[in-house]
Every structure is written in structure tokens, then in C-alpha cells.
Design a protein around this motif. Structure first.
Motif, short mmCIF file in Angstrom:
data_model
loop_
_atom_site.label_atom_id
_atom_site.label_comp_id
_atom_site.label_asym_id
_atom_site.label_seq_id
_atom_site.Cartn_x
_atom_site.Cartn_y
_atom_site.Cartn_z
N TYR A 8 35.28 -1.38 45.00
CA TYR A 8 36.45 -0.11 43.61
C TYR A 8 36.45 0.61 43.64
N GLN A 9 36.52 1.45 45.40
CA GLN A 9 36.85 3.27 45.88
C GLN A 9 37.77 2.73 46.70
N SER A 10 38.92 4.26 47.33
CA SER A 10 39.95 4.07 48.04
C SER A 10 39.43 3.39 49.89
N HIS A 11 38.01 3.63 49.69
CA HIS A 11 37.78 3.43 51.19
C HIS A 11 36.73 3.17 51.52
N LEU A 12 36.81 2.37 52.34
CA LEU A 12 35.81 1.38 52.94
C LEU A 12 35.44 2.05 54.21
N GLY A 13 35.62 3.12 54.82
CA GLY A 13 34.42 3.63 55.47
C GLY A 13 35.93 4.73 55.67
N THR A 14 35.00 5.63 56.43
CA THR A 14 36.00 6.95 57.12
C THR A 14 37.65 6.59 57.41
N ASN A 15 38.08 5.93 57.89
CA ASN A 15 39.14 5.73 58.59
C ASN A 15 39.41 4.55 58.20
N LEU A 16 39.26 3.84 57.19
CA LEU A 16 39.41 2.56 56.31
C LEU A 16 40.57 2.62 54.88
N LEU A 17 41.81 3.30 54.94
CA LEU A 17 41.74 3.08 53.48
C LEU A 17 42.23 1.91 52.80
N MET A 18 41.66 1.18 51.84
CA MET A 18 41.65 -0.23 51.72
C MET A 18 42.16 -0.44 50.28
N ALA A 19 42.42 0.59 49.27
CA ALA A 19 42.78 0.26 48.22
C ALA A 19 43.49 1.83 48.19
N PRO A 20 44.37 1.87 48.02
CA PRO A 20 45.00 3.44 48.04
C PRO A 20 44.69 3.58 46.77
N ALA A 21 45.20 2.72 45.77
CA ALA A 21 45.86 2.74 44.46
C ALA A 21 43.79 3.04 44.00
N ALA A 22 42.74 3.10 44.09
CA ALA A 22 42.07 3.01 43.48
C ALA A 22 42.17 4.60 43.07
N ARG A 23 41.21 4.27 41.85
CA ARG A 23 40.04 5.21 41.70
C ARG A 23 39.08 5.49 41.23
N LEU A 24 38.49 6.81 40.61
CA LEU A 24 37.39 6.61 40.05
C LEU A 24 36.62 5.36 39.16
N LEU A 60 32.30 6.38 49.70
CA LEU A 60 32.48 7.20 48.05
C LEU A 60 32.96 8.45 49.17
N ALA A 61 32.52 8.80 49.51
CA ALA A 61 32.39 10.64 50.34
C ALA A 61 33.71 10.82 50.51
N ALA A 62 34.65 10.02 51.50
CA ALA A 62 36.11 9.46 51.44
C ALA A 62 36.81 9.23 51.15
N SER A 63 36.94 9.10 49.42
CA SER A 63 37.22 8.54 49.09
C SER A 63 37.54 9.55 47.85
N ILE A 64 36.43 10.40 47.43
CA ILE A 64 36.54 11.64 46.64
C ILE A 64 37.44 12.17 47.60
N LEU A 116 30.78 0.83 44.81
CA LEU A 116 32.40 1.21 46.03
C LEU A 116 32.46 -0.41 45.96
N GLY A 117 31.44 -1.49 47.06
CA GLY A 117 32.11 -2.76 47.07
C GLY A 117 31.25 -4.00 47.01
N PHE A 118 31.41 -5.66 47.19
CA PHE A 118 30.75 -6.24 48.10
C PHE A 118 31.94 -7.36 48.75
N GLY A 119 31.10 -6.56 50.23
CA GLY A 119 31.62 -7.87 50.79
C GLY A 119 31.00 -9.45 51.77
N TRP A 120 31.61 -10.18 52.25
CA TRP A 120 31.58 -11.16 52.88
C TRP A 120 32.14 -11.64 53.75
N GLY A 121 32.12 -12.02 54.94
CA GLY A 121 32.29 -12.10 56.35
C GLY A 121 32.88 -11.68 57.07
N PHE A 122 33.94 -11.44 57.64
CA PHE A 122 34.11 -10.68 58.72
C PHE A 122 33.62 -9.28 58.30
N ILE A 123 34.06 -8.52 57.43
CA ILE A 123 33.67 -6.66 57.53
C ILE A 123 31.79 -6.79 57.12
#
Ligand code: ADP
Ligand code: MG
Length: 370
Positions: free
Chosen positions: A270-286, A113-117, A164-171
Motif C-alpha cells: 500500500y506504499q510505492s516502495h518495497l525497499g529503498t531500491n524497489l519501486l513496486m507500486a509507482p502509482a501508490a499514494r499515502l 516507508l521512508a523511500a515512499s515518502i 506498508l504491506g503483506f507478503g508471502w512466498g519469494f519476497i
């Protein structure tokens, strides 16, 4: 029904919830060295609450007299903010409690979330101390806006509110398996990714979703119809998930069901970043009213999966044209795993594997942002 913005008062009374074990274990030192001097200059008076165990912050939020505070600041990873949000949701006065602006200062190893903001604020991509400095500066400015939350319910009757998000599997596996490398900070995810790639497996289940709407794929309309007033809502009742059918019954007819039932991963973010170095959803906003549902179908090669992750560093993974990678903007989703192998994550925290569904509630809380 537009977005509403606010600004923190001065002087500002801030309760800082700090997890001394988060990340590489430097949150308290960083707070004194980086954060405190900046807050003093901005007329923000922090009271520090150091968490002693998991759920400590959640318990405090359930009981806290919130009239004492102008903002609740979390200095940790995403996991502690998840506790704070859910502690507030457990209060009979949750609706009033959620008006207190929340703030995240990156002190953990997972600081999505910090990376997204930082990204929404238009700042350059940064990590570590620079990200902390940027987020502290955002707090000093004190602007706050609304944030969407997703209500998640499980077959065993649990309910969570997630930012932030819900994940299953690899990630999800990478996130949880790499907990043991927490002391490496963010590098824990790189190491974890490589390890999980080596023993890549397939996860079976059924994925369904309610697409965002006719503008499918385009940004949501600025004048989203307001959620209908919930019937029979008494004082204190939680927001009702009007888009969901009970788990165990089929999804509503307006939903889509993914025909394939073998996945490498499913991630609803539901945020842009999954981690500091992972921009998963560039179009996402708060408060874009959108869950960005990603899934990778089984059959992808290790090399192709690695390319997806490397491209995600810059947010260009969707440009690869990878046929196994799918992205759908949705309002709600359901995942029914076959069997209980593997883990699920909510805001980076582990969850036992079972059927889960969720829907977005627009602009449910407030967060300090640039
Ligand atoms: P990180 O990003 O490093 O994982 P988080 O904020 O996500 O940091 O915190 C990880 C977990 O630590 C959360 O589940 C939280 O409940 C738990 N926790 C909070 N305080 C403490 C503590 N004092 N000791 C151990 N665990 C704690
Ligand atoms: Mg965490």
C-alpha cells in the motif's frame, strides 16, 4: 470528505523512538551527526527513547501520555514503526492517539516507508545518508497528512494494523532469510534475492480479493464514498472489517478468486516502495484507498523473475509484459496457504504461515510527509 493536512507547531516536542540495533547499527550515531543539528535549526526539540528489545516501543506506546508530544518520530526500519502503530491501536483512546502525526527517519535496513515518502515528495531517488537527510528535512518542514492502514486478521485470531504491506512466498523469504545480513544494510536484500532465486520454490494456496471498483485499474475516484458509520461501535472498539467474511467461510460473492493455486509470491503493498531500491507500486499514494495486490504465478523462469526484480529498481516491471506477473488494485484480500511451510511478513516483520485476510481503512492515521 477530502484529505486533511496539518503542520507541526513551533516549538515542536518530538519523541524519537530509536532502535540502536536497526540496520547496520548506526542509527544513534546518525541521529547525533545528521538529524539533531537540523532539528535544532527548525525549533524541534527531540527526546530520545532508545529501545532495548523487541516490543519495547509497542509497550511504551500503549501507556504513553501523548499530550506531551507533537509528533512521534521513529528512527529505525519499518519494523519499529509497525510496533508504534500497533501499540497506539491497543489503546482504548486509539482514535484520538492516531491523530498524533507519526514520522519515519530511515535508520534500518528496510526503509520502505521512508523511500515512499521521499518519492511522494517528488525528490530524486536516494538512499542511505541522503535519504536520511531528505526525511529529516521533511520533518523540519513539518507538513503532515493522512495515511491509510490495512487491518489484517489471521486464522489463529491475531489482528495487526499495517502501513506498508503483506507478503508471502519469494519476497517474504528474502526479507526474513536476509535478516542475518542486517549489517550489510540495504544490500542484504540483493544478496538474499540471489540466494532465494537459486532455490526458487512454489507455494500453494488460494488467493481471493475484492477489486477496487468499476474504475478497476484506474486511480480511485477522488470522492470515495465514506466508510459507512460502523454499527454497534462503542467507545474504544476497533474499526470493524465490514468487507470481510469470517475466515473459514467462503469469501463474499463480489470477490474474485484466482483460479491458479501455485505461486512464487504474493505481495499486497500500500506504499510505492518495497525497499529503498524497489519501486513496486509507482502509482501508490499515502491515502489512495488502494491495496496494490501483486502475485507471480508458478512457472516463471529464474531469468524472468530476476528481470522483474531488476526492473522494479526503476518501477518498470509491469512494462515487461511478463505473463506470470499480475497486478490488481483491491480493497481487501484473503490468502489461504495450503500447509504452513514458508513465512509471511507484515511490514517486513515475520509472521507464522496461516490463512490471513485484510481490508483497507482509509486515512486512519497521520504521517509527516513532504
Ligand atoms: P531493520 O530495518 O533493520 O529490520 P526494524 O526497525 O525493522 O529495523 O527493527 C527490526 C526489529 O528489531 C524489530 O522487530 C524491533 O522490534 C526489534 N528491536 C527494537 N529494538 C531492539 C533492540 N534494542 N534490540 C534488538 N531488537 C530490537
Ligand atoms: Mg525490519
Amino acid at each position: 470528505e477530502g484529505a486533511s493536512y496539518g503542520v507541526l507547531p513551533r516549538p515542536c516536542r518530538a519523541l524519537v523512538l530509536l532502535n540502536p540495533q536497526s540496520g547496520a547499527g548506526r542509527a544513534l550515531d546518525d541521529f547525533h551527526a545528521v538529524v539533531q543539528p537540523m532539528l535544532a535549526d527548525a525549533d524541534i526539540a527531540p527526546s530520545i527513547f532508545i529501545t532495548e528489545r523487541p516490543h519495547h516501543a509497542q509497550e511504551r506506546m500503549r501507556e504513553e501520555d501523548l499530550s506531551q508530544w507533537d509528533t512521534l518520530v521513529v528512527m529505525s526500519g519499518d519494523g519499529l514503526l509497525h510496533e508504534v502503530v500497533n501499540g497506539l491501536m491497543e489503546r482504548p483512546d486509539w482514535e484520538e492517539a492516531l491523530k498524533t502525526p507519526l514520522c519515519i527517519l530511515p535508520g534500518g535496513s528496510g526503509n520502505a516507508l521512508a523511500a515512499s515518502i521521499n518519492y511522494y515528495a517528488g525528490n530524486d531517488h536516494v538512499a542511505k545518508k541522503k535519504l536520511l537527510t531528505n526525511c529529516t528535512f521533511i520533518l523540519c518542514k513539518g507538513l503532515h497528512a493522512q495515511m491509510d492502514l490495512v487491518s489484517l486478521s489471521t486464522a489463529s485470531g491475531k489482528r495487526f494494523f499495517s502501513f506498508l504491506g503483506f507478503g508471502w512466498g519469494f519476497i517474504a523469504d528474502v526479507d526474513i532469510d536476509s535478516e542475518k545480513y542486517r549489517r550489510l544494510g540495504n544490500a542484504r536484500f540483493t544478496l538474499g534475492t540471489l540466494q532465494c532465486l537459486a532455490r526458487l520454490r512454489v507455494y500453494q494456496g488460494r488467493l481471493s480479493y475484492l477489486p477496487l471498483g468499476p474504475e478497476h485499474g484506474a486511480p480511485p475516484a477522488p470522492r470515495d464514498p465514506p466508510e459507512p458509520p460502523e454499527e454497534g461501535t462503542e467507545q474504544g472498539a476497533l474499526p470493524s472489517d465490514s468487507l470481510l467474511a469470517p475466515l473459514g467461510q467462503p469469501v463474499p460473492a463480489s470477490w474474485a478468486v484466482v483460479p491458479e493455486e501455485e505461486f512464487v509470491c504474493v505481495y499486497a503493498i500500500y506504499q510505492s516502495h518495497l525497499g529503498t531500491n524497489l519501486l513496486m507500486a509507482p502509482a501508490a499514494r499515502l491515502d489512495d484507498g488502494c491495496i496494490h495486490l501483486f502475485y507471480v504465478r508458478a512457472g516463471i523462469s529464474r531469468v524472468a523473475l530476476l528481470k522483474v526484480f531488476l526492473a522494479m529498481g526503476r518501477g518498470t516491471h509491469l512494462d515487461l509484459g511478463c505473463p506470470h506477473l499480475h497486478h490488481v488494485p483491491v480493497r481487501a484480500f484473503r490468502l489461504e496457504p495450503r500447509g504452513s511451510a514458508g513465512v509471511m511478513t507484515v511490514d517486513g516483520e515475520a509472521l507464522a504461515c496461516e490463512p490471513v485476510q485484510g481490508q483497507l481503512h482509509r486515512r486512519l492515521c497521520r504521517v509527516v510527509c513532504g
